[in-house]
Design an enzyme around this catalytic site. Structure first.
Site, mmCIF file in Angstrom:
data_model
loop_
_atom_site.group_PDB
_atom_site.id
_atom_site.type_symbol
_atom_site.label_atom_id
_atom_site.label_comp_id
_atom_site.label_asym_id
_atom_site.label_seq_id
_atom_site.Cartn_x
_atom_site.Cartn_y
_atom_site.Cartn_z
ATOM 1 N N SER A 1 0.787 -1.227 0.000
ATOM 2 C CA SER A 1 0.000 0.000 0.000
ATOM 3 C C SER A 1 0.822 1.280 0.000
ATOM 4 O O SER A 1 0.346 2.314 -0.449
ATOM 5 C CB SER A 1 -0.973 -0.010 1.181
ATOM 6 O OG SER A 1 -0.295 -0.274 2.385
ATOM 7 N N HIS B 1 -5.417 -3.348 -2.734
ATOM 8 C CA HIS B 1 -5.090 -2.403 -3.815
ATOM 9 C C HIS B 1 -4.982 -3.099 -5.161
ATOM 10 O O HIS B 1 -4.481 -2.515 -6.120
ATOM 11 C CB HIS B 1 -3.768 -1.690 -3.519
ATOM 12 C CG HIS B 1 -3.835 -0.770 -2.350
ATOM 13 N ND1 HIS B 1 -4.366 0.500 -2.417
ATOM 14 C CD2 HIS B 1 -3.453 -0.939 -1.060
ATOM 15 C CE1 HIS B 1 -4.303 1.071 -1.237
ATOM 16 N NE2 HIS B 1 -3.754 0.220 -0.388
ATOM 17 N N LYS C 1 -11.801 0.701 -1.974
ATOM 18 C CA LYS C 1 -10.792 1.331 -2.848
ATOM 19 C C LYS C 1 -11.327 1.368 -4.285
ATOM 20 O O LYS C 1 -12.245 2.128 -4.540
ATOM 21 C CB LYS C 1 -9.460 0.626 -2.652
ATOM 22 C CG LYS C 1 -8.915 1.023 -1.278
ATOM 23 C CD LYS C 1 -7.729 0.289 -0.776
ATOM 24 C CE LYS C 1 -7.382 0.865 0.602
ATOM 25 N NZ LYS C 1 -6.660 -0.067 1.448
HETATM 26 C C1 LIG Z 1 -6.715 -0.280 2.898
HETATM 27 C C2 LIG Z 1 -6.182 -1.613 3.210
HETATM 28 C C3 LIG Z 1 -6.845 -2.465 4.074
HETATM 29 C C4 LIG Z 1 -8.041 -2.021 4.867
HETATM 30 O O1 LIG Z 1 -9.185 -1.985 4.097
HETATM 31 P P1 LIG Z 1 -10.387 -1.068 4.645
HETATM 32 O O2 LIG Z 1 -11.566 -1.576 3.898
HETATM 33 O O3 LIG Z 1 -10.038 0.335 4.308
HETATM 34 O O4 LIG Z 1 -10.470 -1.297 6.104
HETATM 35 C C5 LIG Z 1 -6.352 -3.729 4.258
HETATM 36 N N1 LIG Z 1 -5.228 -4.129 3.637
HETATM 37 C C6 LIG Z 1 -4.548 -3.335 2.813
HETATM 38 C C7 LIG Z 1 -3.320 -3.835 2.128
HETATM 39 C C8 LIG Z 1 -4.994 -2.041 2.571
HETATM 40 O O5 LIG Z 1 -4.305 -1.234 1.794
#
Ligand SMILES: *Cc1c(COP(=O)(O)O)cnc(C)c1O
Length: 383
Positions: A176, A204, A233
């Site tokens: 991320s 992602h 996302k």
């Molecule tokens: C953003 C993210 C999460 C968390 O997801 P949310 O739905 O925002 O809680 C988990 N793992 C990774 C790698 C992320 O980038």
């Protein structure tokens, strides 16, 4: 007692203090942050689906049909037909037997890892894994073995040294804060040889990598036991999910505490997310447009002296020093481009960076505008 005032002071002195910024318009290529119109280059809304008309209409339809809140946890009164439909859709999209929706990706990682990894489990975890994976590991009764970032030799060595009876490899697929992609094919090989489970976090990657945006298993054409994802996302909504065998999903419904003890997501966000999956399946050019934007930005950055090669919309410009990274980000904001400075503890100390992200809906004019500002500020700050 911990001295909160001292700790806050210390955070400020080290340029690690964080403040919330408030948007007053939709999360789109352009938005308004703290009253200022900006070009947004830091959103995870990679396909622009947050503010898509069809997605919004699907959400409005659900609002009118079901009302706002879900009114209960998934195992009591909070599951609607629309939750089940979306789970079936996600499982199909990811080519897995079954899927289970959690309230966030964070809760999915925490619930899945902590419920599966009981005593005697060895968890092999990439050093740059997302905080939610780390927290899931910490909450579990398993023993955590951290391997060097995406270093398959180190992973193989550690697996061989321990030779666990019960083990799992857990990794982000797209990291991320660095935007690089884990070597999932090799991880799957090692896991197969050593009889380990695999868990890959496609937060992602869903809607982003693979020819039709299906994520890491499409990108690498290999099978993973458990795939985690988020609806917040590229899908442009809210929520998390897990894809796995029927049996694992059944186990999670009975054992994952973050699934059991929290109120279900509203049908409004569920219906919106469901429409997003339809749009991605019907419009493969969306994912392609994102990938051509990535190439265009990386080429432009190279021209101004930042050599970054990314296959994902996460494009980190490493500055190093925390204060300098903050200054760069502040200057960009003054010039109308929002790219936040990411600092410790999200990344290591001394590895502060501007984390740029792209959307499929950014135009070349948008990207050129950002590049021009970055070039001038780079010069101005003597970087
Ligand atoms: C953003 C993210 C999460 C968390 O997801 P949310 O739905 O925002 O809680 C988990 N793992 C990774 C790698 C992320 O980038």
């Amino acid at each position: 007692m911990i001295d909160i005032k001292d700790i806050l002071q210390n955070i400020k002195e080290n340029n690690l203090y964080r403040e919330i910024r408030y948007l007053s318009e939709p999360q789109d290529t352009h938005t308004t942050i703290d009253g200022k119109k900006v070009l947004l280059m830091s959103s995870n809304n990679y396909l622009g689906l947050c503010n898509n008309e069809e997605v919004k209409n699907a959400a409005i339809k659900a609002l009118n049909k079901y009302g706002l809140g879900s009114g209960g946890s998934r195992l009591t009164t909070g599951s609607y037909d629309t939750h089940r439909e979306l789970e079936e859709k996600i499982a199909k999209f990811k080519n897995k037997e079954a899927a289970l929706i959690f309230n966030t990706g964070y809760m999915a990682n925490v619930g899945v890892i902590s419920s599966i990894c009981d005593e005697g489990y060895y968890i092999f975890s990439d050093e740059l894994n997302h905080a939610s994976i780390i927290d899931g590991c910490r909450l579990s009764k398993g023993k955590i073995i951290v391997y060097k970032h995406n270093d398959m030799e180190d992973l193989y060595k550690k697996v061989n040294e321990i030779n666990p009876k019960k083990g799992i490899v857990v990794t982000d697929s797209v990291f991320s804060m660095d935007g690089d992609i884990a070597n999932i094919r090799r991880i799957a090989e090692i896991a197969k040889e050593k009889n380990l489970l695999t868990l890959v976090d496609d937060a992602h990657a869903t809607g982003v990598i693979g020819n039709s945006g299906r994520g890491s298993s499409e990108f690498f054409d290999c099978d993973i036991d458990i795939t985690i994802g988020t609806l917040s996302k590229a899908i442009g909504s809210e929520g998390g999910f897990v894809c796995a065998s029927e049996e694992i999903i059944d186990y999670l419904k009975n054992k994952a505490r973050s699934f059991i003890f929290s109120t279900a997501l509203s049908p409004v966000v569920i219906n919106g997310a469901s429409k997003s999956f339809d749009i991605i399946e019907k419009n493969p050019e969306l994912v392609k447009k994102l990938s051509s934007n990535i190439k265009y930005l990386c080429a432009g950055l190279k021209e101004i002296g930042f050599s970054i090669q990314s296959e994902t919309p996460i494009i980190p410009i490493i500055i190093g020093d925390e204060e300098l990274a903050l200054k760069f980000s502040e200057r960009l904001l003054e010039e109308g481009v929002y790219v936040p400075a990411i600092r410790f503890p999200t990344v290591k100390r001394g590895e502060a960076r501007l984390r740029m992200t792209l959307m499929a809906t950014h135009s070349q004019i948008d990207i050129d505008f950002a590049l021009d500002k970055i070039k001038n500020i780079k010069y101005e700050l003597g970087i």
